[in-house]
Design a protein around this motif. Structure first.
Motif, mmCIF file in Angstrom:
data_model
loop_
_atom_site.group_PDB
_atom_site.id
_atom_site.type_symbol
_atom_site.label_atom_id
_atom_site.label_comp_id
_atom_site.label_asym_id
_atom_site.label_seq_id
_atom_site.Cartn_x
_atom_site.Cartn_y
_atom_site.Cartn_z
ATOM 1 N N PRO A 1 0.805 -1.236 0.000
ATOM 2 C CA PRO A 1 0.000 0.000 0.000
ATOM 3 C C PRO A 1 0.831 1.275 0.000
ATOM 4 N N GLY A 2 0.254 2.334 -0.509
ATOM 5 C CA GLY A 2 0.836 3.667 -0.424
ATOM 6 C C GLY A 2 2.243 3.759 -0.968
ATOM 7 N N ARG A 3 3.048 4.542 -0.268
ATOM 8 C CA ARG A 3 4.430 4.789 -0.703
ATOM 9 C C ARG A 3 5.299 3.527 -0.664
ATOM 10 N N LEU A 4 4.885 2.509 0.060
ATOM 11 C CA LEU A 4 5.657 1.263 0.086
ATOM 12 C C LEU A 4 5.779 0.668 -1.317
ATOM 13 N N ALA A 5 4.807 0.931 -2.177
ATOM 14 C CA ALA A 5 4.801 0.385 -3.534
ATOM 15 C C ALA A 5 5.776 1.110 -4.454
ATOM 16 N N THR A 6 6.349 2.229 -3.989
ATOM 17 C CA THR A 6 7.261 3.001 -4.839
ATOM 18 C C THR A 6 8.578 3.281 -4.117
ATOM 19 N N PRO A 7 9.314 2.229 -3.768
ATOM 20 C CA PRO A 7 10.601 2.451 -3.103
ATOM 21 C C PRO A 7 11.626 2.972 -4.114
ATOM 22 N N ASP A 8 12.769 3.400 -3.599
ATOM 23 C CA ASP A 8 13.855 3.826 -4.481
ATOM 24 C C ASP A 8 14.580 2.617 -5.072
ATOM 25 N N ALA A 9 14.505 1.484 -4.386
ATOM 26 C CA ALA A 9 15.098 0.244 -4.878
ATOM 27 C C ALA A 9 14.355 -0.923 -4.236
ATOM 28 N N ALA A 10 14.300 -2.061 -4.940
ATOM 29 C CA ALA A 10 13.616 -3.236 -4.388
ATOM 30 C C ALA A 10 14.139 -4.517 -5.037
ATOM 31 N N VAL A 11 14.173 -5.583 -4.235
ATOM 32 C CA VAL A 11 14.590 -6.910 -4.685
ATOM 33 C C VAL A 11 13.683 -7.952 -4.044
ATOM 34 N N ARG A 12 13.293 -8.977 -4.841
ATOM 35 C CA ARG A 12 12.606 -10.139 -4.276
ATOM 36 C C ARG A 12 13.664 -11.194 -4.004
ATOM 37 N N VAL A 13 13.659 -11.738 -2.795
ATOM 38 C CA VAL A 13 14.643 -12.722 -2.382
ATOM 39 C C VAL A 13 14.273 -14.098 -2.931
ATOM 40 N N GLY A 14 15.248 -14.763 -3.523
ATOM 41 C CA GLY A 14 15.064 -16.132 -4.000
ATOM 42 C C GLY A 14 15.629 -17.119 -2.995
ATOM 43 N N LYS A 15 15.513 -18.401 -3.307
ATOM 44 C CA LYS A 15 16.071 -19.412 -2.399
ATOM 45 C C LYS A 15 17.592 -19.353 -2.374
ATOM 46 N N ALA A 16 18.180 -18.962 -3.485
ATOM 47 C CA ALA A 16 19.633 -18.805 -3.595
ATOM 48 C C ALA A 16 19.914 -17.436 -4.205
ATOM 49 N N PRO A 17 21.106 -16.886 -3.982
ATOM 50 C CA PRO A 17 21.412 -15.552 -4.504
ATOM 51 C C PRO A 17 21.137 -15.390 -6.000
ATOM 52 N N LYS A 18 21.438 -16.412 -6.797
ATOM 53 C CA LYS A 18 21.226 -16.271 -8.248
ATOM 54 C C LYS A 18 19.737 -16.267 -8.611
ATOM 55 N N GLN A 19 18.865 -16.584 -7.656
ATOM 56 C CA GLN A 19 17.424 -16.567 -7.902
ATOM 57 C C GLN A 19 16.762 -15.269 -7.433
#
Length: 155
Positions: free
Chosen positions: A29-47
């Motif tokens: 919601p709100g400003r959380l949806a528009t960060p300056d940077a974002a990453v989804r974590v995978g099971k391993a770094p390459k994911q």
């Protein structure tokens, strides 16, 4: 000559007992949806999946002063969205941020701060920034790590 402060926050990957399911930046919601940077974590770094402005978890955890990173799992995103709905779309950024699993910042002097914050939907948000010598970001698969730039620590 001013020295440039930059600090790498270490991240520890935990195995989730059961993946909570995917959610997207748009689900926050709100400003959380528009960060300056974002990453989804995978099971391993390459994911790991870059969502905005950085290519990896390492890229998002490299902080300069006045930056904050926050960790949201599916549960936390649902709680924040439910709170936003109860507030008829008018929740403050800090109130939405308070649902994060972990909030880490770097102040203007390069001091690591962790934020212990809460309101549980019961009233005004009361942040408590606590200085730390060291801290570790704890992540699980499918978490979204958000970074916000140019924040102050006097909420």
């Amino acid at each position: 000559m001013a020295t440039k402060i930059e600090l790498q926050i270490p991240a520890e990957r935990q195995k989730a007992a059961q993946a909570a399911g995917n959610f997207e930046l748009e689900d926050l919601p709100g400003r959380l949806a528009t960060p300056d940077a974002a990453v989804r974590v995978g099971k391993a770094p390459k994911q790991d999946k870059a969502l905005k402005s950085v290519r990896s978890l390492n890229g998002i955890t490299k902080l300069v002063p006045m930056q904050v990173i926050a960790n949201y799992g599916r549960s936390e995103s649902r709680w924040a969205a439910a709170y936003q709905k109860r507030r008829a779309g008018h929740a403050d950024f800090q109130e939405l941020l308070s649902y994060a699993r972990q909030i880490i910042g770097l102040d203007a002097d390069g001091q690591i701060l962790i934020c212990l914050m809460g309101h549980a939907g019961q009233g005004p948000c009361i942040p408590l920034w606590v200085p730390r010598e060291e801290v570790t970001l704890t992540v699980q698969p499918n978490d979204i790590i958000l970074r916000f730039n140019d924040l102050t620590f006097d909420w």
